[in-house]
Design an enzyme around this catalytic site. Sequence first.
Site, short mmCIF file in Angstrom:
data_model
loop_
_atom_site.label_atom_id
_atom_site.label_comp_id
_atom_site.label_asym_id
_atom_site.label_seq_id
_atom_site.Cartn_x
_atom_site.Cartn_y
_atom_site.Cartn_z
CG ASP A 275 -2.04 -0.95 1.18
OD1 ASP A 275 -2.05 -1.79 0.25
OD2 ASP A 275 -2.91 -0.91 2.07
CG ASP A 276 0.19 3.84 2.31
OD1 ASP A 276 -1.00 3.66 1.96
OD2 ASP A 276 0.55 3.91 3.50
CG HIS A 326 -4.41 2.61 -0.52
ND1 HIS A 326 -5.31 1.86 0.22
CD2 HIS A 326 -3.45 3.02 0.37
CE1 HIS A 326 -4.91 1.82 1.48
NE2 HIS A 326 -3.79 2.52 1.60
CG HIS A 330 -3.76 6.75 3.42
ND1 HIS A 330 -4.05 6.56 4.75
CD2 HIS A 330 -3.28 5.57 2.98
CE1 HIS A 330 -3.75 5.32 5.10
NE2 HIS A 330 -3.28 4.69 4.04
CE1 TYR A 367 -4.73 5.40 8.72
CE2 TYR A 367 -6.36 6.53 7.35
CZ TYR A 367 -5.12 6.50 7.99
OH TYR A 367 -4.29 7.59 7.89
CG HIS A 417 2.31 0.08 4.31
ND1 HIS A 417 2.03 -0.83 5.31
CD2 HIS A 417 1.19 0.84 4.15
CE1 HIS A 417 0.79 -0.63 5.73
NE2 HIS A 417 0.26 0.38 5.05
#
Length: 463
Positions: A275-276, A326, A330, A367, A417
């Site tokens: 992710d991210d 995603h 965020h 989350y 991540h």
Amino acid sequence: MNKSRLGRGRHGKTRHVLLALIGILAISICLLGGFIAFKIYQQKSFEQKIESLKKEKDDQLSEGNQKEHFRQGQAEVIAYYPLQGEKVISSVRELINQDVKDKLESKDNLVFYYTEQEESGLKGVVNRNVTKQIYDLVAFKIEETEKTSLGKVHLTEDGQPFTLDQLFSDASKAKEQLIKELTSFIEDKKIEQDQSEQIVKNFSDQDLSAWNFDYKDSQIILYPSPVVENLEEIALPVSAFFDVIQSSYLLEKDAALYQSYFDKKHQKVVALTFDDGPNPATTPQVLETLAKYDIKATFFVLGKNVSGNEDLVKRIKSEGHVVGNHSWSHPILSQLSLDEAKKQITDTEDVLTKVLGSSSKLMRPPYGAITDDIRNSLDLSFIMWDVDSLDWKSKNEASILTEIQHQVANGSIVLMHDIHSPTVNALPRVIEYLKNQGYTFVTIPEMLNTRLKAHELYYSRDE
């Protein structure tokens, strides 16, 4: 003298008129006789054509069928009921008799009922396609006005009805799965809500044995009621029902797919997800490690990070990995208004589609926070996880590995991540551990396969 001549003249005229009338009468009689003779000829010729048509049908259809000849009002009906041994196949008789009773008009027609046998796509099952053919008999003309399929009757090899519930080892679970799949199919067709709800209700209210179905091209075909525009049939892949299907009915191609499905299901698999990103400093290192071990993974990227990193995003996809959504920046989506949350997701979809040419239709909420309203408003699948490496928290190589060791199971989705250096450094050890435990690495689409549906949440292969 003059009176005598006058009398003879009058008498001659009367005779001429009489002769003319006799001539006209004779001609009329001849014409009438000719007309009657022509009508008799025309009627006989018409009857011969009718008999010829009946004989033609008889030559085509008498073998293997029981013929019944009767009248329904003014209509002449000839029905060819298929035989199993010496008995008429009752389900076909019922279908034909119901149509005769409910739908056949009392007109001067010649009506044929018959069946044609065809392959069903299932082992040990044949289809009988029941046909009604109507000829109008008007003005000495025979004109075919209707040829209608009354439907298919599915039969076992011994002539017994084969119903949809027999295709499954657990009819109750199968119906539940069918309802879920057909609901998703209808939603994708953008049918009016009241119509789609009525269709689903009609299926739900009916016993599975009464569902009108077909099977072709590795798909279960369902016929909805009521019929609406753009939805004449519902086609569902048989692979979505492998867990509850009676595999003995599957022909070679589908049997191979079934075996492959269970081979993979019993194989230990795990999906690595990141992710991210993308992060130009760390994401390339992750890609290099994955390439070294010939592993494919799934990357859930932030829309804001795509700008300036377009080539890196393209590289992720070109190396066989899957790129998912995603959100843009965020946020906690569940704390935003519906419009704000949708914009976070759709803006990211737009930029990914622009860069990659298409969308994977996969979304991971930051989350893990998502609402039903958000999910139901977007045609995406929502991918969660059942193994949290906590790399974002520990930022420690040993801790990352330990968390994965404690949580991983067959079919797990692992959350990491690709923006943290400790994750990059821990990745080879994580891979070595999982390989030694017998795991095969797959992407999210490979793991979930036909289970992937819009609006749904997924935590692992089996959840």
